[in-house]
Design a protein around this motif. Structure first.
Motif, PDB file in Angstrom:
ATOM      1  N   ALA A  36       0.853  -1.190   0.000  1.00  0.00           N
ATOM      2  CA  ALA A  36       0.000   0.000   0.000  1.00  0.00           C
ATOM      3  C   ALA A  36       0.883   1.233   0.000  1.00  0.00           C
ATOM      4  CB  ALA A  36      -0.904   0.000   1.223  1.00  0.00           C
ATOM      5  N   ALA A  37       0.649   2.119  -0.960  1.00  0.00           N
ATOM      6  CA  ALA A  37       1.404   3.369  -1.070  1.00  0.00           C
ATOM      7  C   ALA A  37       0.463   4.544  -0.841  1.00  0.00           C
ATOM      8  CB  ALA A  37       2.055   3.478  -2.449  1.00  0.00           C
ATOM      9  N   PRO A  38       0.868   5.518  -0.037  1.00  0.00           N
ATOM     10  CA  PRO A  38       0.005   6.687   0.210  1.00  0.00           C
ATOM     11  C   PRO A  38      -0.323   7.414  -1.087  1.00  0.00           C
ATOM     12  CG  PRO A  38       1.852   6.631   1.758  1.00  0.00           C
ATOM     13  CD  PRO A  38       2.133   5.585   0.711  1.00  0.00           C
ATOM     14  N   GLY A  39      -1.569   7.878  -1.196  1.00  0.00           N
ATOM     15  CA  GLY A  39      -1.971   8.673  -2.352  1.00  0.00           C
ATOM     16  C   GLY A  39      -2.385   7.880  -3.564  1.00  0.00           C
ATOM     17  N   TRP A  40      -2.520   6.531  -3.430  1.00  0.00           N
ATOM     18  CA  TRP A  40      -2.926   5.688  -4.551  1.00  0.00           C
ATOM     19  C   TRP A  40      -4.266   5.023  -4.230  1.00  0.00           C
ATOM     20  CZ3 TRP A  40      -0.182   4.447  -9.156  1.00  0.00           C
ATOM     21  CH2 TRP A  40       1.045   5.101  -9.291  1.00  0.00           C
ATOM     22  N   ALA A  41      -5.039   4.747  -5.271  1.00  0.00           N
ATOM     23  CA  ALA A  41      -6.321   4.062  -5.096  1.00  0.00           C
ATOM     24  C   ALA A  41      -6.084   2.650  -4.580  1.00  0.00           C
ATOM     25  CB  ALA A  41      -7.075   4.033  -6.421  1.00  0.00           C
ATOM     26  N   ARG A  42      -6.890   2.221  -3.607  1.00  0.00           N
ATOM     27  CA  ARG A  42      -6.714   0.913  -2.975  1.00  0.00           C
ATOM     28  C   ARG A  42      -7.833  -0.047  -3.387  1.00  0.00           C
ATOM     29  NH1 ARG A  42      -3.945   1.652   2.892  1.00  0.00           N
ATOM     30  NH2 ARG A  42      -2.690   3.480   2.406  1.00  0.00           N
ATOM     31  N   ASP A  43      -7.504  -1.349  -3.379  1.00  0.00           N
ATOM     32  CA  ASP A  43      -8.529  -2.348  -3.658  1.00  0.00           C
ATOM     33  C   ASP A  43      -9.204  -2.743  -2.351  1.00  0.00           C
ATOM     34  OD1 ASP A  43      -6.841  -4.082  -2.327  1.00  0.00           O
ATOM     35  OD2 ASP A  43      -6.396  -5.327  -4.072  1.00  0.00           O
ATOM     36  N   ALA A  44     -10.033  -3.796  -2.401  1.00  0.00           N
ATOM     37  CA  ALA A  44     -10.806  -4.188  -1.219  1.00  0.00           C
ATOM     38  C   ALA A  44      -9.917  -4.637  -0.060  1.00  0.00           C
ATOM     39  CB  ALA A  44     -11.775  -5.312  -1.597  1.00  0.00           C
ATOM     40  N   THR A  45      -8.691  -5.067  -0.341  1.00  0.00           N
ATOM     41  CA  THR A  45      -7.787  -5.513   0.724  1.00  0.00           C
ATOM     42  C   THR A  45      -6.938  -4.374   1.280  1.00  0.00           C
ATOM     43  OG1 THR A  45      -5.916  -6.047  -0.739  1.00  0.00           O
ATOM     44  CG2 THR A  45      -7.627  -7.734  -0.461  1.00  0.00           C
ATOM     45  N   GLY A  46      -7.026  -3.204   0.673  1.00  0.00           N
ATOM     46  CA  GLY A  46      -6.200  -2.080   1.100  1.00  0.00           C
ATOM     47  C   GLY A  46      -4.901  -1.946   0.329  1.00  0.00           C
ATOM     48  N   ALA A  47      -4.709  -2.783  -0.689  1.00  0.00           N
ATOM     49  CA  ALA A  47      -3.471  -2.765  -1.472  1.00  0.00           C
ATOM     50  C   ALA A  47      -3.551  -1.784  -2.630  1.00  0.00           C
ATOM     51  CB  ALA A  47      -3.176  -4.158  -2.003  1.00  0.00           C
ATOM     52  N   THR A  48      -2.388  -1.247  -3.021  1.00  0.00           N
ATOM     53  CA  THR A  48      -2.314  -0.355  -4.175  1.00  0.00           C
ATOM     54  C   THR A  48      -1.440  -0.920  -5.295  1.00  0.00           C
ATOM     55  OG1 THR A  48      -0.394   0.857  -3.295  1.00  0.00           O
ATOM     56  CG2 THR A  48      -2.582   1.657  -2.680  1.00  0.00           C
ATOM     57  N   HIS A  49      -0.480  -1.803  -4.948  1.00  0.00           N
ATOM     58  CA  HIS A  49       0.458  -2.332  -5.937  1.00  0.00           C
ATOM     59  C   HIS A  49       0.664  -3.833  -5.754  1.00  0.00           C
ATOM     60  CE1 HIS A  49       1.418   1.960  -6.077  1.00  0.00           C
ATOM     61  NE2 HIS A  49       2.002   1.748  -7.245  1.00  0.00           N
ATOM     62  N   HIS A  50       0.940  -4.498  -6.876  1.00  0.00           N
ATOM     63  CA  HIS A  50       1.277  -5.920  -6.872  1.00  0.00           C
ATOM     64  C   HIS A  50       2.708  -6.074  -7.367  1.00  0.00           C
ATOM     65  CE1 HIS A  50       1.659  -9.955  -8.680  1.00  0.00           C
ATOM     66  NE2 HIS A  50       0.794 -10.347  -7.768  1.00  0.00           N
ATOM     67  N   HIS A  51       3.485  -6.930  -6.692  1.00  0.00           N
ATOM     68  CA  HIS A  51       4.888  -7.129  -7.044  1.00  0.00           C
ATOM     69  C   HIS A  51       5.169  -8.613  -7.279  1.00  0.00           C
ATOM     70  CE1 HIS A  51       5.537  -3.035  -5.482  1.00  0.00           C
ATOM     71  NE2 HIS A  51       4.768  -3.424  -4.478  1.00  0.00           N
ATOM     72  N   LEU A  52       5.922  -8.899  -8.321  1.00  0.00           N
ATOM     73  CA  LEU A  52       6.398 -10.248  -8.615  1.00  0.00           C
ATOM     74  C   LEU A  52       7.919 -10.195  -8.651  1.00  0.00           C
ATOM     75  CD1 LEU A  52       6.114 -13.219  -9.535  1.00  0.00           C
ATOM     76  CD2 LEU A  52       5.907 -12.366 -11.876  1.00  0.00           C
ATOM     77  N   CYS A  53       8.554 -10.925  -7.749  1.00  0.00           N
ATOM     78  CA  CYS A  53      10.015 -10.949  -7.665  1.00  0.00           C
ATOM     79  C   CYS A  53      10.516 -12.330  -8.083  1.00  0.00           C
ATOM     80  CB  CYS A  53      10.494 -10.648  -6.250  1.00  0.00           C
ATOM     81  SG  CYS A  53       9.957  -9.056  -5.602  1.00  0.00           S
ATOM     82  N   MET A  54      11.552 -12.372  -8.918  1.00  0.00           N
ATOM     83  CA  MET A  54      12.089 -13.640  -9.409  1.00  0.00           C
ATOM     84  C   MET A  54      13.608 -13.682  -9.273  1.00  0.00           C
ATOM     85  SD  MET A  54       9.692 -14.231 -12.781  1.00  0.00           S
ATOM     86  CE  MET A  54       9.680 -12.482 -13.218  1.00  0.00           C
ATOM     87  N   LEU A  55      14.133 -14.876  -9.002  1.00  0.00           N
ATOM     88  CA  LEU A  55      15.571 -15.113  -8.890  1.00  0.00           C
ATOM     89  C   LEU A  55      15.938 -16.313  -9.742  1.00  0.00           C
ATOM     90  CD1 LEU A  55      15.872 -14.990  -4.989  1.00  0.00           C
ATOM     91  CD2 LEU A  55      16.395 -13.109  -6.550  1.00  0.00           C
ATOM     92  N   LEU A  56      17.056 -16.235 -10.437  1.00  0.00           N
ATOM     93  CA  LEU A  56      17.566 -17.370 -11.211  1.00  0.00           C
ATOM     94  C   LEU A  56      19.011 -17.587 -10.790  1.00  0.00           C
ATOM     95  CD1 LEU A  56      17.232 -19.514 -13.429  1.00  0.00           C
ATOM     96  CD2 LEU A  56      18.008 -17.794 -15.078  1.00  0.00           C
ATOM     97  N   SER A  57      19.296 -18.752 -10.177  1.00  0.00           N
ATOM     98  CA  SER A  57      20.640 -19.065  -9.709  1.00  0.00           C
ATOM     99  C   SER A  57      21.138 -20.342 -10.364  1.00  0.00           C
ATOM    100  CB  SER A  57      20.664 -19.199  -8.186  1.00  0.00           C
ATOM    101  OG  SER A  57      19.714 -20.158  -7.753  1.00  0.00           O
ATOM    102  N   GLU A  58      22.450 -20.519 -10.373  1.00  0.00           N
ATOM    103  CA  GLU A  58      23.056 -21.663 -11.051  1.00  0.00           C
ATOM    104  C   GLU A  58      22.736 -22.978 -10.359  1.00  0.00           C
ATOM    105  OE1 GLU A  58      24.461 -21.608 -13.982  1.00  0.00           O
ATOM    106  OE2 GLU A  58      24.049 -19.460 -14.067  1.00  0.00           O
ATOM    107  N   THR A  59      22.745 -22.981  -9.025  1.00  0.00           N
ATOM    108  CA  THR A  59      22.479 -24.226  -8.287  1.00  0.00           C
ATOM    109  C   THR A  59      21.275 -24.105  -7.372  1.00  0.00           C
ATOM    110  OG1 THR A  59      23.880 -23.666  -6.395  1.00  0.00           O
ATOM    111  CG2 THR A  59      24.943 -24.732  -8.286  1.00  0.00           C
ATOM    112  N   GLY A  60      20.999 -22.891  -6.874  1.00  0.00           N
ATOM    113  CA  GLY A  60      19.865 -22.689  -6.000  1.00  0.00           C
ATOM    114  C   GLY A  60      20.118 -22.965  -4.545  1.00  0.00           C
ATOM    115  N   ARG A  61      21.310 -23.414  -4.184  1.00  0.00           N
ATOM    116  CA  ARG A  61      21.587 -23.681  -2.765  1.00  0.00           C
ATOM    117  C   ARG A  61      21.666 -22.356  -2.012  1.00  0.00           C
ATOM    118  NH1 ARG A  61      25.006 -27.398  -5.429  1.00  0.00           N
ATOM    119  NH2 ARG A  61      24.231 -29.529  -5.229  1.00  0.00           N
ATOM    120  N   TRP A  62      21.019 -22.305  -0.857  1.00  0.00           N
ATOM    121  CA  TRP A  62      20.852 -21.049  -0.133  1.00  0.00           C
ATOM    122  C   TRP A  62      22.179 -20.389   0.217  1.00  0.00           C
ATOM    123  CZ3 TRP A  62      16.646 -18.312  -0.091  1.00  0.00           C
ATOM    124  CH2 TRP A  62      15.409 -18.936  -0.243  1.00  0.00           C
TER     125      TRP A  62
END
Length: 234
Positions: A36-62
């Motif tokens: 939720a960001a101030p000054g933006w229209a909100r949906d029914a849950t109170g959210a204003t933005h949706h984010h998708l974060c992705m990672l691509l690693s060679e082996t994936g070991r933490w």
């Protein structure tokens, strides 16, 4: 016994959507959530933005060092169009996670007025990401996040790791989607015993008629009030 408390969404947790640390080869991880960001229209849950974060690693070991490609797609829920994209390369998985999440949490200008100061955003809720599947296989959607029910501390900043899966179930006479939600307490995750026999592990299974209904029902269970005093017994 203490009063039931509504769990709070603390942070998204990256989950494997392609490849696996159990087999050789690159691993793709992803997480999604709303803010939720101030000054933006909100949906029914109170959210204003949706984010998708992705990672691509060679082996994936933490804890294994190696280059990681990260990418964050952010879009306003009140407007269509192309999402804003931030991407880069990090020397290891942990710093890739920090970079991807930092891009999603960057301060935002009030909608329609970039002359005003950008303000901090607040996390609202976890969201689902599609798991990469071979062509022709039923779809799977996943969501994983850290939550807190009751008090937290610097040593224990969250109380539960929750992971949900929605699986398409075509061709049957019953509901078209099968859902599951796993809840693990902080102690089980941090002790390294987060498996089938972990103390305090909870599992819930149910069905839904549509993907939208399945996602709504997952969020309803995730944010269902919990009694903190009973966490170790359920």
């Amino acid at each position: 016994m203490s009063e039931p408390q509504t769990p709070r969404f603390i942070a998204p947790h990256f989950i494997e959507i392609e490849g696996s640390t159990d087999v050789p080869g690159p691993v793709r991880r992803a997480c999604a959530f709303t803010t939720a960001a101030p000054g933006w229209a909100r949906d029914a849950t109170g959210a204003t933005h949706h984010h998708l974060c992705m990672l691509l690693s060679e082996t994936g070991r933490w804890h294994e060092a190696g280059p990681v490609q990260w990418r964050t797609e952010s879009r306003a829920l009140s407007a269509g169009g192309t999402p804003s994209i931030a991407a880069g390369r990090a020397p290891d998985l942990m710093r890739g996670i920090v970079a991807a999440l930092a891009a999603a949490h960057a301060p935002v200008h009030p909608q329609g007025d970039a002359t005003l100061p950008a303000e901090a955003v607040l996390c609202v809720a976890p969201a689902f990401v599609p798991v990469v599947r071979e062509a022709g296989l039923p779809g799977v959607w996943a969501c994983s996040h850290l939550s807190a029910a009751g008090p937290v501390s610097a040593e224990q900043p969250w109380t539960h790791l929750q992971t949900a899966f929605i699986r398409a179930w075509p061709g049957g006479s019953g509901p078209a989607f099968r859902c599951e939600l796993e809840t693990l307490p902080f102690s089980a995750v941090m002790s390294g015993t987060a498996g089938a026999t972990a103390a305090g592990r909870e599992m819930a299974f149910w069905s839904a008629e549509s993907l939208e209904q399945a996602m709504r029902s997952c969020l309803a269970r995730i944010f269902a009030p919990r009694t903190a005093a009973a966490e170790g017994k359920r």
